[in-house]
Write an enzyme that holds these catalytic residues in place. Structure first.
Site, short mmCIF file in Angstrom:
data_model
loop_
_atom_site.label_atom_id
_atom_site.label_comp_id
_atom_site.label_asym_id
_atom_site.label_seq_id
_atom_site.Cartn_x
_atom_site.Cartn_y
_atom_site.Cartn_z
CB SER A 91 -1.74 -7.16 -13.12
OG SER A 91 -0.70 -7.52 -14.48
CE LYS A 113 1.05 -4.49 -13.58
NZ LYS A 113 1.42 -5.57 -13.51
CB SER A 155 -0.77 -3.42 -17.04
OG SER A 155 -0.87 -5.06 -15.44
#
Length: 529
Positions: free
Chosen positions: A86, A89, A334
């Site tokens: 993640s 991101k 997230s």
């Protein structure tokens, strides 16, 4: 904050930073006499953490830099491409702010190309989505209420769902097949629905409460209430004090959710968040039910995937929160679906195509202008759920340095999780980490977790008040978790200064709350972090 006039501006530093890395790479941490001893101490400390047995046989990329000057203070294999999970991101969210703007909003419209005759609308009713992942059942109810308030009680045509803003590819490249029913891998559509204010678009909440006595069926309910999903309840109530074996799974390619196993009598209800098959149909079904409750009868059948005629007029509309606010649930928790929706939105707004390929191309171009070496990056989705994503710690650090000069930086920075901040929408995925250390309430960073891949990148202030950028990407380990190594690195930075280094061993960092180590803690519902 003022700074000496001879300091380079941050954008210039972002461009020259790769050159700085190259120069620093020629030095070892056993530098000759006269070298900066603080750097030697920091290097030894972080090397010691990376030598921990938890990472034995694994791979690591680490970069630490002075946030103001861009000078690299430590690096370990900064150019090795690893799975960032993640941390992807960071790229997607920053590019969204840069390309869409902090005030960008989504709109969901109800339109018609028909004619009004008293209380009757002769023609079709269109529900058009543009990508809003924060639409709730209550928002669709309000759209239906506005239609009823206008005096319409009957529509002679059909209810048509317009989800043509994006293409029909619903899931990301190489997403795991066994994640299909997991809400964090939900299908992507510009017309969708979230079950609560975590805004997990494209999913429903299944709640099972045990029966009054062993042998009884548990009571199963859905949020939101919808006929679009069918419950196959095969579960039972077990003896008081026994363990729960409840399982909630959606059958492949359908919206039948099977509830099996057992819940002990007297226990509290169990909740599972489950993705739906075809979110366009899900949102449209919820809206159709809302129309019926509001006294608006639609005579024709529902149809999906047809574009609204250009001459259609708007009857009701809902506007989303601006992007700078959406960043909070997106980054703190997230949220994968937000990342993918934003990627396709970027594609639509920059190239007229709501596709992953168009969005990722625009993200790459924007990152390159920020000084990120995109030629050394492979990004195949917006969230990092794909194991094909390959990003080095050096590239993440380039981004973290460059965005500090952007006018929207304060909003983006505020969206990053804060170590040991207990509020979920402040601490996010870091709310249970680094508590009782100088990093608590200090370090901000984006977490990342997949099986065998973990990452943490962001900002921390050291003992001298100096802001540092850090990026830690760890891969290919066999331990259940290496989060303690990430935390030890960040706490070491927080406790150390330019002239002294305080080594923090992983075992000395308070352990985070228990949870599945191969997923982001916020993905483990209900609310593990």
């Amino acid at each position: 904050m003022s700074r000496p006039a001879d300091h380079l501006n941050r954008r210039t530093r972002a461009w020259i930073w790769p050159l700085v890395i190259g120069l620093v790479a020629t030095l070892s941490w056993s530098s000759p006499a006269g070298a900066d001893t603080s750097r030697t101490g920091l290097g030894d400390a972080l090397d010691t953490i990376l030598a921990d047995p938890l990472l034995e046989g694994g791979a690591a990329g680490v970069v630490v830099a002075d946030a103001d000057s861009g000078a690299v203070l430590y690096q370990h294999k900064p150019d090795d491409r690893l799975m960032p999970a993640s941390n992807t991101k960071l790229f997607t969210s920053a590019a969204a702010m840069g390309l869409l703007g902090p005030d960008y909003t989504y709109r969901t419209d109800v339109l018609t190309d028909g004619s009004r005759q008293g209380r009757v609308l002769r023609g079709d009713l269109y529900l058009r989505g543009t990508g809003d992942p924060t639409m709730l059942a209550a928002d669709y109810e309000r759209l239906a209420a506005r239609l009823a308030e206008s005096g319409i009680t009957r529509v002679t045509g059909r209810l048509i769902a317009d989800d043509t803003r994006f293409d029909t590819q619903r899931v990301g490249r190489s997403w795991a097949a066994d994640d299909e029913s997991s809400y964090y891998a939900a299908q992507i559509s510009p017309l969708t629905l979230a079950p609560d204010t975590d805004y997990d678009a494209g999913s429903v909440i299944v709640e099972a409460a045990p029966g009054a006595a062993p042998g009884e069926r548990p009571k199963v309910t859905l949020t939101p209430k919808t006929r679009y999903v069918r419950i196959d309840n095969r579960a039972t109530t077990a003896a008081t004090g026994s363990g729960s074996t409840l399982s909630v799974e959606r059958q492949h390619g359908s919206n039948t959710i099977t509830v099996s196993g057992a819940l002990p009598a007297g226990s509290g209800p169990a909740k599972e968040w489950v993705s739906v098959w075809e979110p366009t149909g899900y949102a449209t079904s919820v809206f159709a039910d809302a129309l019926a409750r509001q006294g608006v009868h639609v005579a024709g059948a529902t149809r999906l995937g047809r574009a609204t005629p250009p001459n259609a007029r708007r009857l009701a509309s809902h506007q989303s929160m601006p992007l700078k606010q959406l960043l909070v649930p997106f980054m703190k928790l997230s949220n994968n679906i937000h990342a993918e929706v934003l990627t396709k939105t970027i594609g639509y707004e920059t190239a007229g195509r709501g596709t992953w390929s168009a969005g990722l191309a625009a993200i790459s171009d924007w990152l390159k202008k920020q000084g990120v070496d995109t030629g050394a990056v492979r990004q195949v989705d917006g969230s990092g759920l794909s194991r094909m994503d390959n990003i080095a710690a050096g590239r993440l650090s380039e981004l973290l340095l460059s965005v500090r000069d952007e006018p929207w930086y304060a909003d983006w920075y505020a969206s990053l999780p804060v170590a040991c901040a207990p509020d979920r929408l402040v601490g996010g995925t870091l709310r249970s980490r680094m508590c009782g250390t100088p990093a608590a309430g200090n370090a901000r960073g984006k977490t990342g977790s997949l099986t065998g891949a973990s990452a943490l990148s962001g900002y921390v202030t050291d003992a001298d008040g100096r802001e540092l950028v850090y990026s830690v990407v760890l891969n290919n380990y066999l331990a259940s978790s290496v989060k303690s190594l990430e935390d030890a690195i960040v706490v070491t930075l927080a406790k150390s200064g330019a002239d002294r280094t305080t080594v923090v061993r992983p075992s000395a960092v308070p352990k985070r709350a228990a949870g599945a180590a191969d997923l982001e803690c916020s993905w483990i519902k209900p609310r593990r972090c």
